[in-house]
Design a protein around this motif. Structure first.
Motif, PDB file in Angstrom:
ATOM      1  N   ALA A  20      -7.540  -0.064  -3.084  1.00  0.00           N
ATOM      2  CA  ALA A  20      -6.198   0.287  -2.608  1.00  0.00           C
ATOM      3  C   ALA A  20      -5.470  -0.938  -2.068  1.00  0.00           C
ATOM      4  O   ALA A  20      -4.273  -1.141  -2.346  1.00  0.00           O
ATOM      5  CB  ALA A  20      -6.297   1.363  -1.537  1.00  0.00           C
ATOM      6  N   LEU A  21      -6.172  -1.769  -1.305  1.00  0.00           N
ATOM      7  CA  LEU A  21      -5.541  -2.978  -0.773  1.00  0.00           C
ATOM      8  C   LEU A  21      -5.144  -3.944  -1.885  1.00  0.00           C
ATOM      9  O   LEU A  21      -4.054  -4.535  -1.841  1.00  0.00           O
ATOM     10  CB  LEU A  21      -6.477  -3.672   0.207  1.00  0.00           C
ATOM     11  N   CYS A  22      -6.005  -4.102  -2.875  1.00  0.00           N
ATOM     12  CA  CYS A  22      -5.680  -4.982  -4.004  1.00  0.00           C
ATOM     13  C   CYS A  22      -4.447  -4.478  -4.753  1.00  0.00           C
ATOM     14  O   CYS A  22      -3.573  -5.266  -5.136  1.00  0.00           O
ATOM     15  CB  CYS A  22      -6.855  -5.091  -4.957  1.00  0.00           C
ATOM     16  N   CYS A  23      -4.374  -3.186  -4.975  1.00  0.00           N
ATOM     17  CA  CYS A  23      -3.216  -2.616  -5.667  1.00  0.00           C
ATOM     18  C   CYS A  23      -1.941  -2.777  -4.839  1.00  0.00           C
ATOM     19  O   CYS A  23      -0.876  -3.100  -5.375  1.00  0.00           O
ATOM     20  CB  CYS A  23      -3.456  -1.145  -5.991  1.00  0.00           C
ATOM     21  N   LEU A  24      -2.025  -2.569  -3.550  1.00  0.00           N
ATOM     22  CA  LEU A  24      -0.844  -2.702  -2.695  1.00  0.00           C
ATOM     23  C   LEU A  24      -0.385  -4.155  -2.604  1.00  0.00           C
ATOM     24  O   LEU A  24       0.820  -4.434  -2.615  1.00  0.00           O
ATOM     25  CB  LEU A  24      -1.127  -2.147  -1.299  1.00  0.00           C
ATOM     26  N   LEU A  25      -1.322  -5.082  -2.529  1.00  0.00           N
ATOM     27  CA  LEU A  25      -0.959  -6.503  -2.456  1.00  0.00           C
ATOM     28  C   LEU A  25      -0.350  -7.010  -3.770  1.00  0.00           C
ATOM     29  O   LEU A  25       0.463  -7.934  -3.761  1.00  0.00           O
ATOM     30  CB  LEU A  25      -2.181  -7.345  -2.092  1.00  0.00           C
ATOM     31  N   ASN A  26      -0.734  -6.412  -4.890  1.00  0.00           N
ATOM     32  CA  ASN A  26      -0.207  -6.812  -6.202  1.00  0.00           C
ATOM     33  C   ASN A  26       0.998  -5.973  -6.622  1.00  0.00           C
ATOM     34  O   ASN A  26       1.436  -6.057  -7.767  1.00  0.00           O
ATOM     35  CB  ASN A  26      -1.298  -6.728  -7.258  1.00  0.00           C
ATOM     36  N   SER A  27       1.511  -5.157  -5.736  1.00  0.00           N
ATOM     37  CA  SER A  27       2.698  -4.315  -5.981  1.00  0.00           C
ATOM     38  C   SER A  27       2.539  -3.423  -7.211  1.00  0.00           C
ATOM     39  O   SER A  27       3.447  -3.300  -8.038  1.00  0.00           O
ATOM     40  CB  SER A  27       3.952  -5.194  -6.121  1.00  0.00           C
ATOM     41  N   VAL A  28       1.384  -2.786  -7.335  1.00  0.00           N
ATOM     42  CA  VAL A  28       1.144  -1.846  -8.420  1.00  0.00           C
ATOM     43  C   VAL A  28       1.831  -0.536  -8.051  1.00  0.00           C
ATOM     44  O   VAL A  28       1.768  -0.102  -6.883  1.00  0.00           O
ATOM     45  CB  VAL A  28      -0.379  -1.645  -8.620  1.00  0.00           C
ATOM     46  N   PRO A  29       2.470   0.133  -8.991  1.00  0.00           N
ATOM     47  CA  PRO A  29       3.113   1.415  -8.675  1.00  0.00           C
ATOM     48  C   PRO A  29       2.105   2.413  -8.091  1.00  0.00           C
ATOM     49  O   PRO A  29       0.913   2.385  -8.429  1.00  0.00           O
ATOM     50  CB  PRO A  29       3.645   1.899 -10.024  1.00  0.00           C
ATOM     51  N   LEU A  31       1.464   5.606  -8.465  1.00  0.00           N
ATOM     52  CA  LEU A  31       0.721   6.491  -9.350  1.00  0.00           C
ATOM     53  C   LEU A  31      -0.442   5.750 -10.012  1.00  0.00           C
ATOM     54  O   LEU A  31      -1.562   6.275 -10.099  1.00  0.00           O
ATOM     55  CB  LEU A  31       1.651   7.092 -10.415  1.00  0.00           C
ATOM     56  N   ASN A  32      -0.211   4.532 -10.437  1.00  0.00           N
ATOM     57  CA  ASN A  32      -1.296   3.725 -11.009  1.00  0.00           C
ATOM     58  C   ASN A  32      -2.333   3.382  -9.940  1.00  0.00           C
ATOM     59  O   ASN A  32      -3.536   3.342 -10.223  1.00  0.00           O
ATOM     60  CB  ASN A  32      -0.742   2.439 -11.633  1.00  0.00           C
ATOM     61  N   THR A  33      -1.884   3.129  -8.724  1.00  0.00           N
ATOM     62  CA  THR A  33      -2.804   2.854  -7.621  1.00  0.00           C
ATOM     63  C   THR A  33      -3.736   4.038  -7.395  1.00  0.00           C
ATOM     64  O   THR A  33      -4.951   3.872  -7.229  1.00  0.00           O
ATOM     65  CB  THR A  33      -2.033   2.543  -6.324  1.00  0.00           C
ATOM     66  N   LEU A  34      -3.186   5.237  -7.418  1.00  0.00           N
ATOM     67  CA  LEU A  34      -3.998   6.440  -7.232  1.00  0.00           C
ATOM     68  C   LEU A  34      -5.030   6.588  -8.354  1.00  0.00           C
ATOM     69  O   LEU A  34      -6.179   6.957  -8.097  1.00  0.00           O
ATOM     70  CB  LEU A  34      -3.116   7.679  -7.149  1.00  0.00           C
ATOM     71  N   ARG A  35      -4.628   6.292  -9.583  1.00  0.00           N
ATOM     72  CA  ARG A  35      -5.566   6.374 -10.701  1.00  0.00           C
ATOM     73  C   ARG A  35      -6.706   5.370 -10.524  1.00  0.00           C
ATOM     74  O   ARG A  35      -7.881   5.691 -10.702  1.00  0.00           O
ATOM     75  CB  ARG A  35      -4.843   6.105 -12.017  1.00  0.00           C
ATOM     76  N   TYR A  36      -6.320   4.127 -10.200  1.00  0.00           N
ATOM     77  CA  TYR A  36      -7.333   3.092 -10.027  1.00  0.00           C
ATOM     78  C   TYR A  36      -8.295   3.429  -8.889  1.00  0.00           C
ATOM     79  O   TYR A  36      -9.514   3.263  -9.015  1.00  0.00           O
ATOM     80  CB  TYR A  36      -6.689   1.731  -9.754  1.00  0.00           C
ATOM     81  N   VAL A  37      -7.736   3.904  -7.793  1.00  0.00           N
ATOM     82  CA  VAL A  37      -8.592   4.237  -6.646  1.00  0.00           C
ATOM     83  C   VAL A  37      -9.521   5.397  -6.995  1.00  0.00           C
ATOM     84  O   VAL A  37     -10.706   5.380  -6.636  1.00  0.00           O
ATOM     85  CB  VAL A  37      -7.738   4.547  -5.395  1.00  0.00           C
ATOM     86  N   LEU A  38      -9.027   6.392  -7.717  1.00  0.00           N
ATOM     87  CA  LEU A  38      -9.877   7.518  -8.118  1.00  0.00           C
ATOM     88  C   LEU A  38     -11.016   7.041  -9.024  1.00  0.00           C
ATOM     89  O   LEU A  38     -12.180   7.421  -8.823  1.00  0.00           O
ATOM     90  CB  LEU A  38      -9.052   8.588  -8.833  1.00  0.00           C
TER      91      LEU A  38
END
Length: 105
Positions: A20-29, A31-38
Motif C-alpha cells: 500500500a505504501l509503495c502504491c501511494l508513493l508512486n501515485s497509483v490509482p 482501484l489499482n492499489t486495492l487490486r495490488y494489495v489484495l
C-alpha cells in the motif's frame, strides 16, 4: 509447547502495508492499489502459512529430541546408581567375609 499462530498474520499485514505504501508513493490509482494489495495479501498469507507450518514442525522435532535426550540421561543416571549400589554391596560382603575369617582363626 506454546504455539504462536500470529506468524502468517504478521507476514501478511506487513506485506500489505508495504504494498500500500509503495502504491501511494508512486501515485497509483486507488482501484489499482486495492487490486495490488489484495493480490499481495493472498500471496503472503499462503507464504506465511507455509512458514508457520515449517517452524512448528521444526519446533516439534526439537522438543521430541530434547525429551528423548532427557529420558536417556535419566536412564543412564539410574544405571550408574544401580552399579554404584551393587559395588557398595560387593564391598560390604567382602568386609563381612574378612571379619568372619578373622573370628574363625
Amino acid at each position: 509447547m506454546k504455539k504462536n499462530h500470529n506468524i502468517s498474520a504478521l507476514v501478511t499485514l506487513t506485506a500489505g502495508a508495504v504494498a500500500a505504501l509503495c502504491c501511494l508513493l508512486n501515485s497509483v490509482p486507488i482501484l489499482n492499489t486495492l487490486r495490488y494489495v489484495l493480490i499481495v495479501l493472498v500471496i503472503f498469507l499462503i507464504i506465511g502459512r507455509i512458514a508457520e507450518h515449517i517452524i512448528f514442525k521444526i519446533n516439534g522435532a526439537a522438543e521430541m529430541a530434547a525429551a528423548q535426550a532427557a529420558e536417556e540421561a535419566r536412564k543412564a543416571a539410574a544405571r550408574e546408581q544401580e552399579e554404584a549400589m551393587a559395588a557398595a554391596m560387593a564391598d560390604m560382603e567382602e568386609v563381612t567375609e574378612d571379619e568372619e575369617d578373622e573370628e574363625e582363626a
